[in-house]
Design a protein around this motif. Structure first.
Motif, mmCIF file in Angstrom:
data_model
loop_
_atom_site.group_PDB
_atom_site.id
_atom_site.type_symbol
_atom_site.label_atom_id
_atom_site.label_comp_id
_atom_site.label_asym_id
_atom_site.label_seq_id
_atom_site.Cartn_x
_atom_site.Cartn_y
_atom_site.Cartn_z
ATOM 1 N N THR A 217 -2.450 3.412 -9.998
ATOM 2 C CA THR A 217 -1.503 2.441 -10.560
ATOM 3 C C THR A 217 -0.083 2.971 -10.493
ATOM 4 O O THR A 217 0.847 2.265 -10.097
ATOM 5 N N PHE A 218 0.073 4.233 -10.868
ATOM 6 C CA PHE A 218 1.395 4.864 -10.851
ATOM 7 C C PHE A 218 1.970 4.869 -9.439
ATOM 8 O O PHE A 218 3.113 4.454 -9.211
ATOM 9 N N LEU A 219 1.196 5.344 -8.467
ATOM 10 C CA LEU A 219 1.682 5.433 -7.091
ATOM 11 C C LEU A 219 1.957 4.052 -6.507
ATOM 12 O O LEU A 219 2.942 3.856 -5.792
ATOM 13 N N ARG A 220 1.099 3.091 -6.845
ATOM 14 C CA ARG A 220 1.255 1.746 -6.275
ATOM 15 C C ARG A 220 2.494 1.053 -6.831
ATOM 16 O O ARG A 220 3.216 0.369 -6.110
ATOM 17 N N VAL A 221 2.750 1.230 -8.112
ATOM 18 C CA VAL A 221 3.918 0.599 -8.723
ATOM 19 C C VAL A 221 5.210 1.183 -8.151
ATOM 20 O O VAL A 221 6.173 0.467 -7.884
ATOM 21 N N GLN A 223 5.608 2.578 -5.274
ATOM 22 C CA GLN A 223 5.505 2.666 -3.824
ATOM 23 C C GLN A 223 6.845 2.495 -3.115
ATOM 24 O O GLN A 223 7.210 3.284 -2.247
ATOM 25 N N ASP A 224 7.566 1.455 -3.469
ATOM 26 C CA ASP A 224 8.827 1.149 -2.794
ATOM 27 C C ASP A 224 10.054 1.518 -3.629
ATOM 28 O O ASP A 224 11.175 1.150 -3.273
ATOM 29 N N LEU A 225 9.830 2.218 -4.721
ATOM 30 C CA LEU A 225 10.935 2.544 -5.617
ATOM 31 C C LEU A 225 11.359 3.997 -5.548
ATOM 32 O O LEU A 225 12.446 4.332 -5.998
ATOM 33 N N SER A 226 10.520 4.858 -5.007
ATOM 34 C CA SER A 226 10.831 6.281 -5.030
ATOM 35 C C SER A 226 10.338 6.968 -3.763
ATOM 36 O O SER A 226 9.195 6.763 -3.350
ATOM 37 N N PRO A 227 11.176 7.802 -3.154
ATOM 38 C CA PRO A 227 10.723 8.606 -2.013
ATOM 39 C C PRO A 227 9.961 9.847 -2.449
ATOM 40 O O PRO A 227 9.458 10.591 -1.608
ATOM 41 N N HIS A 228 9.867 10.057 -3.767
ATOM 42 C CA HIS A 228 9.295 11.301 -4.285
ATOM 43 C C HIS A 228 7.861 11.161 -4.781
ATOM 44 O O HIS A 228 7.382 12.014 -5.529
ATOM 45 N N VAL A 229 7.168 10.103 -4.391
ATOM 46 C CA VAL A 229 5.743 9.971 -4.704
ATOM 47 C C VAL A 229 4.991 9.694 -3.413
ATOM 48 O O VAL A 229 5.543 9.113 -2.470
ATOM 49 N N ALA A 230 3.728 10.109 -3.370
ATOM 50 C CA ALA A 230 2.908 9.926 -2.178
ATOM 51 C C ALA A 230 2.670 8.440 -1.926
ATOM 52 O O ALA A 230 2.495 7.660 -2.854
ATOM 53 N N LYS A 231 2.643 8.060 -0.660
ATOM 54 C CA LYS A 231 2.463 6.670 -0.274
ATOM 55 C C LYS A 231 0.974 6.298 -0.236
ATOM 56 O O LYS A 231 0.157 7.038 0.303
ATOM 57 N N VAL A 232 0.646 5.153 -0.821
ATOM 58 C CA VAL A 232 -0.713 4.613 -0.730
ATOM 59 C C VAL A 232 -0.814 3.845 0.578
ATOM 60 O O VAL A 232 -0.053 2.905 0.830
ATOM 61 N N LEU A 233 -1.766 4.220 1.432
ATOM 62 C CA LEU A 233 -1.878 3.645 2.776
ATOM 63 C C LEU A 233 -2.940 2.562 2.877
ATOM 64 O O LEU A 233 -2.848 1.693 3.750
#
Length: 470
Positions: A217-221, A223-233
Motif C-alpha cells: 500500500t505504501f509503495l503503491r500510493v 509510486q508517482d510521488l517519490s523517486p526514493h521508494v521502490a517501484k511496483v511493476l
C-alpha cells in the motif's frame, strides 16, 4: 561358639550389619531409579523442545523447493479463477517469469528473486498463501444479492483500506496541511481505472489481499510521488513485483555496490573533469546528497511527515544514477500512526523506544510523548554517515579542511535532539544541520571535480607532448 555367633571372626557378618547393608542397597537402588527417571524425563523435554525449535526455524527457512511450491500454488489459484493480476499470465501460462532464488523468509514474509521478461525483479508477499488473507466480506453479500460492485464502489472500499493501513484518518487529512499533496489516500482512487465493466471476484479478492500488506500500500500510493521508494511493476494474486535493486551491506565500507553506477551528469568532459572517471569517494558524496534529499522529501513534501523506524544499509539501495531508494518500508509510518505507536505506558525513556524511533516518558502521566524525539536525519547520520566518513576510512584525507568539517557536521547531526519542543524554532535543529551537511558535501564534490579536471588536463598535455616527440 556356633558359626555366625557374636564371637565369630569369619567372612560372615552380624545380622545387624547385614541388614544395614541390605537397606543401603535398596535405598541406592531406589535413588538410582529416581535419578534415571528424572534424567530420562529431562532428556525427553530437551529433545521435544529441540524438535519444536527446529521446526519453527525450518518453517521460516528459505529454500528453493518451498518457494517454487508457493508460486505453484499461486498458479493453481490463478488456473481456478481465484486470483488475478497483470503478471499472472506471464508467470503461470507463458513462462515469461523465471524463478531465480529465494532471498529470505522473515515472520511469514516471502521474498523471492526472479526475472520477468528478461528484467530482474523481486516478488514479495506478507503471507504464504492467498487463502491466509482476510476475504473481502462485500463479495459474499454481492453474490447473495446478485449485484455487482461498480468501479466507484471499488475505489471507495480501497480508499478506506488505504486510510486504515497507513493510519490516515479523514479528519487528519482535511485539517493538517503542509504538503504538496492534499490527500495521499485519495491518490489511490486515481490508480484504479474507472471502466464500464465491473471488477471480477478474482480481481477484487487479489486487490484486497494486496491492500492488507502495508508495504505494498505504501509503495503503491507513493509510486508517482517519490523517486526514493521502490517501484511496483506488477502483481499476481497476493504477490507483487518490485524493481530489483541491490541492497546495501553494513560490512561493505562503501555500503553500496558501485559496479553498475552510471552518472549521466558526469559524462560531459566540460562539466566535471574526466569523463566517466568518478572516484569512489565522489560517488559516496553524491549518495550522501541523495540521502539528504530523501530526508527533506519525507519530512516536508507530504501531508504528514514520514518516519523511518528501521534505518540500516540493508533497507536501502541505489539506482544506477545514485538515487537512494527505500526498499524495505515495513517500519515506515506517517505522523498519525507514529503517534499511536509511541504513545504507550512507560516508567522511563527506555520504554519509549520503537526500533529507531523514540520519544520521552512523562513521569507524571506515566505515558510516552506521542511526538518523536529523534529524527530521520539524526539516525541516518548515526548509522550511515558516521561509518562512511570516519577518519579510519578516509586515511590521509581525514585531515583535509573540508573532510574535518564534514566529520564535525556528522557528529553534530548525530547528537542533535529533534524533539517537538524545538520544532517551532528550526525543525528541532534539523534544518540548520541539514543545510550544513548539504553545503559541505557540495563543496567536496566541487573540490574533487576541480582536482579531476586539473589531473585530466595534465594527462592530455603529456599525451600531446609524447605524440609530438614521436
Amino acid at each position: 561358639m556356633l558359626p555366625g555367633g557374636q564371637g565369630s571372626t569369619g567372612g560372615g557378618c552380624g545380622s545387624g550389619l547385614c541388614l544395614l547393608r541390605w537397606l543401603g542397597l535398596r535405598l541406592w537402588s531406589r535413588r538410582g531409579t529416581l535419578v534415571f527417571a528424572l534424567l530420562w524425563f529431562g532428556s525427553w523435554l530437551f529433545l521435544n523442545g529441540l524438535v519444536l525449535v527446529h521446526r519453527s526455524i525450518l518453517s521460516d527457512y528459505c529454500t528453493d523447493d518451498k518457494s517454487k511450491r508457493i508460486l505453484q500454488r499461486l498458479c493453481t489459484d490463478f488456473g481456478e479463477g481465484s486470483v488475478s493480476g497483470d503478471m499472472c499470465e506471464d508467470l503461470c501460462a507463458r513462462g515469461l517469469v523465471e524463478y531465480k532464488r529465494c532471498l529470505y523468509y522473515e515472520n511469514g514474509k516471502k521474498v523471492i528473486e526472479a526475472r520477468w521478461r528478461g528484467n530482474p525483479i523481486i516478488l514479495k508477499s506478507k503471507l504464504e498463501n492467498f487463502s491466509s488473507y482476510e476475504p473481502l466480506g462485500i463479495l459474499d453479500y454481492q453474490q447473495d444479492a446478485g449485484e455487482e460492485l461498480s468501479a466507484l464502489d471499488v475505489v471507495f472500499y480501497a480508499t478506506l483500506e488505504v486510510r486504515n493501513s497507513l493510519g490516515l484518518a479523514e479528519d487528519d487529512e482535511e485539517e493538517e496541511g503542509g504538503g504538496s499533496n492534499s490527500s495521499l489516500s485519495r491518490l489511490w482512487g486515481k490508480k484504479l481505472e474507472i471502466r464500464e465493466r465491473s471488477y471480477s471476484r478474482a480481481e477484487l479478492g487479489s486487490l484486497w489481499s494486496l491492500l492488507q500488506q502495508e508495504e505494498y500500500t505504501f509503495l503503491r500510493v507513493l509510486q508517482d510521488l517519490s523517486p526514493h521508494v521502490a517501484k511496483v511493476l506488477g502483481t499476481c494474486g497476493h504477490f507483487y513485483a518490485v524493481e530489483y535493486l541491490s541492497a546495501g551491506h553494513a560490512w561493505d565500507q562503501n555500503l553500496f555496490s558501485m559496479d553498475e553506477v552510471v552518472v549521466p551528469r558526469m559524462q560531459d568532459h566540460n562539466q566535471a573533469g574526466a569523463s566517466g572517471r568518478w572516484t569512489t569517494r565522489q560517488k559516496v558524496h553524491q549518495i550522501a546528497l541523495s540521502f539528504l534529499n530523501m530526508v527533506w522529501h519525507f519530512d516536508n513534501d507530504f501531508t504528514h511527515k514520514l518516519h523511518l523506524c528501521d534505518i540500516k544499509p540493508e533497507n536501502f539501495a541505489i539506482r544506477k544514477d545514485l538515487t537512494v531508494v527505500a526498499i524495505d518500508v515495513d517500519m515506515a509510518f506517517f505522523e498519525p500512526k507514529m503517534r499511536d505507536i509511541l504513545e504507550q505506558n512507560c516508567s522511563s525513556d527506555e520504554d519509549c523506544t520503537f526500533f529507531d524511533c523514540s520519544s520521552r516518558c512523562d513521569l507524571v502521566r506515566r505515558r510516552c510523548s506521542p511526538h518523536r524525539r529523534n529524527t530521520n536525519l539524526q539516525v541516518i547520520c548515526e548509522k550511515i554517515f558516521r561509518p562512511w566518513f570516519s577518519p579510519t576510512l578516509l586515511g590521509a584525507k581525514a585531515g583535509l579542511p573540508l573532510q574535518v568539517e564534514l566529520q564535525r557536521a556528522v557528529q553534530d547531526c548525530s547528537e542533535t535532539d529533534g524533539g517537538a519542543d524545538k520544532a517551532e524554532d528550526d525543525g528541532g535543529g534539523g534544518r540548520r544541520v541539514h543545510q550544513r551537511l548539504l553545503d559541505v558535501l557540495k563543496a567536496l564534490l566541487q573540490e574533487e571535480a576541480g582536482f579531476d579536471e586539473r589531473k585530466w588536463t595534465k594527462e592530455e598535455m603529456e599525451h600531446v607532448h609524447t605524440a609530438l616527440n614521436f
